[in-house]
Design an enzyme around this catalytic site. Structure first.
Site, PDB file in Angstrom:
ATOM      1  N   PHE A 110       0.929  -1.229   0.334  1.00 60.04           N
ATOM      2  CA  PHE A 110      -0.104   0.198   0.223  1.00 60.04           C
ATOM      3  C   PHE A 110       0.797   1.021   0.247  1.00 60.04           C
ATOM      4  O   PHE A 110       2.005   1.731   0.812  1.00 60.04           O
ATOM      5  CB  PHE A 110      -0.612   0.281   1.032  1.00 60.04           C
ATOM      6  CG  PHE A 110      -1.795   0.961   1.508  1.00 60.04           C
ATOM      7  CD1 PHE A 110      -3.446   0.652   0.808  1.00 60.04           C
ATOM      8  CD2 PHE A 110      -1.603   2.257   1.669  1.00 60.04           C
ATOM      9  CE1 PHE A 110      -4.437   1.654   0.199  1.00 60.04           C
ATOM     10  CE2 PHE A 110      -2.594   3.203   1.380  1.00 60.04           C
ATOM     11  CZ  PHE A 110      -3.915   3.190   1.016  1.00 60.04           C
ATOM     12  N   ARG A 148     -12.466  -3.984  -7.801  1.00 62.28           N
ATOM     13  CA  ARG A 148     -12.442  -4.642  -6.576  1.00 62.28           C
ATOM     14  C   ARG A 148     -14.269  -4.443  -5.827  1.00 62.28           C
ATOM     15  O   ARG A 148     -14.252  -3.020  -5.716  1.00 62.28           O
ATOM     16  CB  ARG A 148     -11.515  -3.717  -5.364  1.00 62.28           C
ATOM     17  CG  ARG A 148     -10.806  -3.821  -4.450  1.00 62.28           C
ATOM     18  CD  ARG A 148      -9.773  -3.479  -3.961  1.00 62.28           C
ATOM     19  NE  ARG A 148      -9.975  -2.346  -3.076  1.00 62.28           N
ATOM     20  CZ  ARG A 148      -9.315  -1.636  -2.270  1.00 62.28           C
ATOM     21  NH1 ARG A 148      -8.421  -1.874  -1.648  1.00 62.28           N
ATOM     22  NH2 ARG A 148      -9.897  -0.283  -1.668  1.00 62.28           N
ATOM     23  N   TYR A 188     -11.161   3.089  10.409  1.00 60.15           N
ATOM     24  CA  TYR A 188     -12.525   3.417   9.408  1.00 60.15           C
ATOM     25  C   TYR A 188     -13.002   2.030   7.999  1.00 60.15           C
ATOM     26  O   TYR A 188     -13.916   2.498   7.912  1.00 60.15           O
ATOM     27  CB  TYR A 188     -12.365   4.676   8.342  1.00 60.15           C
ATOM     28  CG  TYR A 188     -11.269   4.779   8.002  1.00 60.15           C
ATOM     29  CD1 TYR A 188     -11.046   3.716   7.105  1.00 60.15           C
ATOM     30  CD2 TYR A 188      -9.842   4.852   8.409  1.00 60.15           C
ATOM     31  CE1 TYR A 188      -9.840   3.732   6.047  1.00 60.15           C
ATOM     32  CE2 TYR A 188      -8.762   5.788   7.962  1.00 60.15           C
ATOM     33  CZ  TYR A 188      -8.641   4.470   6.477  1.00 60.15           C
ATOM     34  OH  TYR A 188      -7.507   5.665   5.577  1.00 60.15           O
ATOM     35  N   LYS A 189     -11.951   1.189   8.499  1.00 60.43           N
ATOM     36  CA  LYS A 189     -12.225  -0.166   6.865  1.00 60.43           C
ATOM     37  C   LYS A 189     -13.179  -0.948   7.662  1.00 60.43           C
ATOM     38  O   LYS A 189     -14.448  -0.674   7.780  1.00 60.43           O
ATOM     39  CB  LYS A 189     -11.091  -0.655   6.549  1.00 60.43           C
ATOM     40  CG  LYS A 189     -10.728   0.350   6.037  1.00 60.43           C
ATOM     41  CD  LYS A 189      -9.052   0.006   5.115  1.00 60.43           C
ATOM     42  CE  LYS A 189      -8.597   1.218   4.514  1.00 60.43           C
ATOM     43  NZ  LYS A 189      -7.374   0.774   3.832  1.00 60.43           N
ATOM     44  N   ASP A 196       1.150  -4.094   8.788  1.00 58.15           N
ATOM     45  CA  ASP A 196      -0.228  -3.678   8.950  1.00 58.15           C
ATOM     46  C   ASP A 196      -1.671  -4.389   8.539  1.00 58.15           C
ATOM     47  O   ASP A 196      -1.777  -5.135   7.355  1.00 58.15           O
ATOM     48  CB  ASP A 196      -0.031  -2.746   7.212  1.00 58.15           C
ATOM     49  CG  ASP A 196      -0.856  -1.511   7.022  1.00 58.15           C
ATOM     50  OD1 ASP A 196      -2.309  -1.913   7.830  1.00 58.15           O
ATOM     51  OD2 ASP A 196      -0.573  -0.341   6.619  1.00 58.15           O
TER      52      ASP A 196
HETATM   53  C1  LIG Z   1      -6.759   2.427   3.809  1.00 59.58           C
HETATM   54  C2  LIG Z   1      -5.150   1.479   4.557  1.00 59.58           C
HETATM   55  C3  LIG Z   1      -3.980   2.912   5.048  1.00 59.58           C
HETATM   56  C4  LIG Z   1      -3.989   4.229   4.648  1.00 59.58           C
HETATM   57  O1  LIG Z   1      -3.098   4.627   6.369  1.00 59.58           O
HETATM   58  P1  LIG Z   1      -4.384   6.265   6.880  1.00 59.58           P
HETATM   59  O2  LIG Z   1      -3.049   6.409   7.239  1.00 59.58           O
HETATM   60  O3  LIG Z   1      -5.353   6.091   6.630  1.00 59.58           O
HETATM   61  O4  LIG Z   1      -4.475   6.766   5.586  1.00 59.58           O
HETATM   62  C5  LIG Z   1      -2.301   2.210   4.909  1.00 59.58           C
HETATM   63  N1  LIG Z   1      -1.742   1.097   4.978  1.00 59.58           N
HETATM   64  C6  LIG Z   1      -3.671   0.528   4.396  1.00 59.58           C
HETATM   65  C7  LIG Z   1      -2.146  -1.234   4.351  1.00 59.58           C
HETATM   66  C8  LIG Z   1      -4.701   0.565   4.700  1.00 59.58           C
HETATM   67  O5  LIG Z   1      -4.850  -0.707   3.232  1.00 59.58           O
END
Ligand SMILES: *Cc1c(COP(=O)(O)O)cnc(C)c1O
Length: 410
Positions: free
Chosen positions: A130, A369, A224-225, A199
């Site tokens: 990511f 997706r 938030y996911k 992560d």
């Molecule tokens: C959604 C996501 C993030 C998002 O990070 P933010 O700091 O909340 O923007 C980070 N890493 C992964 C793997 C994600 O899926």
């Protein structure tokens, strides 16, 4: 869990499966618009009704009436810990080892910097990780003067070597939904002296995680996911208790102090994960997250993961019949909560689906997706969503010019 043939094969089949689904009633706990099938991948979980009610209460009563007394009277000051304890249960950690604070990006920085200070070496991430994870590591490497290493994802845990200090690694890949074998990675990491930051952004609230028994010591993830904490909900950070004592994080704000309200000149880190907190917590967001997390109280995560996989199997099988290929683990294989389908005109097709009430998302260059959050979806919903996709492809509805206009957030 390798039986590829357990998903519903018809709409009637799907309805029958819904009838027997122990998670069926959870959909009623969410406030979803009428006529929408929400297959976001799952970049933003939908609002639990309890979270919306809690937001109103926190604003109207606690803030408006209670004013500053609410830090004590409404328990605001404890929310990072109480939310952390609820997340700990979901990811298989000790209640005290998780704290909710900041964003996932910021938490990656704090944790990686603390680990790098303890053991100098290279910062590593896999190609295709990511973006923010790689960017934060690049930024920290430049800031700290540490080498940066981009690993080949094909090599897997065999790519670890003793020059690496810290690896950031997603437990569920945001593109493919491939699931990492945490225990196997941790064994390889122990042999090479590498610290892995897991992560859990696409894993927490979806996969049956047991961080403690798999030997994971450090993790971060989004609120938030799949945890449904609301847009921009704060993230979490997990540090195994024995490890936290030796870590000093660079953003040593007062909320990570052992006694913030003594207003001492000298910094003394709080015990455990609490030291990774930095500044004043965002109470409105935390309140919503706190209420959202209560939905998981009675949930068996193994059942959640299994349903997500079966929903994905259903959709993948239907997509294959439409001639669409996928980069996600095939039916029957362990998979996270989404599937990614290859289609050259994927952006337009997703827009055409959204116009019909089926909300998915698009990841460049050509991935459609679709996320399958087991708490909000019925099998019949996923069957119907596949019908919509099939129809849009058959009629080439995606060719309408308005569906090709790119928006900022995809
Ligand atoms: C959604 C996501 C993030 C998002 O990070 P933010 O700091 O909340 O923007 C980070 N890493 C992964 C793997 C994600 O899926």
């Amino acid at each position: 869990m390798t039986n590829a043939d357990t998903h519903p094969k018809s709409r009637r089949d799907a309805e029958a499966r819904d009838g027997a689904d122990p998670l069926r009633a959870f959909k009623d706990h969410f406030d979803l618009p009428e006529g929408v099938i929400y297959l976001d991948g799952n970049s933003l979980g939908p609002p639990p009704k309890a979270a919306l009610a809690r937001l109103r209460r926190t604003a109207e009563e606690e803030w408006r009436r209670g004013l500053i007394t609410s830090w004590n009277e409404a328990g605001w000051i404890d929310l990072p810990k109480t939310c952390g304890a609820k997340i700990a249960r979901i990811i298989g950690a000790d209640a005290d080892d998780v704290i909710v604070c900041d964003s996932t990006s910021a938490n990656i920085f704090k944790l990686a910097a603390a680990l790098l200070a303890k053991k100098p070496g290279a910062l590593a991430y896999e190609a295709g990780e990511f973006p923010t994870d790689g960017y934060i590591f690049q930024g920290l490497a430049a800031f700290a003067g540490a080498p940066i290493t981009r690993l080949d994802p094909q090599a897997g845990a065999a790519g670890l070597h003793p020059e690496i200090s810290v690896l950031i690694k997603s437990a569920v890949c945001y593109k493919s939904a491939a699931v990492a074998d945490i225990a196997a990675w941790e064994r390889a990491a122990a042999q090479t002296g590498v610290s892995i930051i897991w992560d859990l952004s696409h894993a927490a609230g979806l996969i049956d995680l047991d961080l403690q028994s798999t030997g994971a010591q450090y993790a971060v993830g989004c609120g938030y996911k799949f945890l449904n904490g609301g847009p921009g909900a704060p993230a979490f950070i997990y540090v195994a208790r024995d490890m936290a004592q030796n870590l000093r994080q660079p953003l040593a704000g007062w909320m990570g102090h052992a006694a913030p309200f003594e207003f001492a000149d000298a910094y003394a880190p709080a015990p455990g994960a609490q030291r990774f907190a930095c500044g004043t917590p965002p109470i409105l967001s935390l309140s919503a997250l706190d209420a959202a997390l209560d939905l998981f109280e009675t949930v068996d995560m193994a059942v959640v993961e299994e349903k997500a996989r079966t929903l994905g199997d259903l959709f993948l099988t239907r997509a294959a019949a439409m001639g669409l290929g996928s980069i996600s683990p095939q039916p029957g294989a362990r998979r996270g909560g989404h599937v990614s389908l290859r289609f050259e005109h994927g952006y337009a097709a997703v827009q055409a689906m959204i116009a019909r009430g089926v909300i998915g998302d698009f990841r460049a260059p050509d991935l459609m997706r679709f996320g399958f959050s087991p708490l909000i979806l019925h099998y019949a919903d996923v069957w119907d969503a596949a019908d919509v996709l099939e129809n849009i492809l058959a009629t080439q509805e995606w060719k309408k010019p308005e569906y090709s206009v790119r928006k900022t957030v995809t």
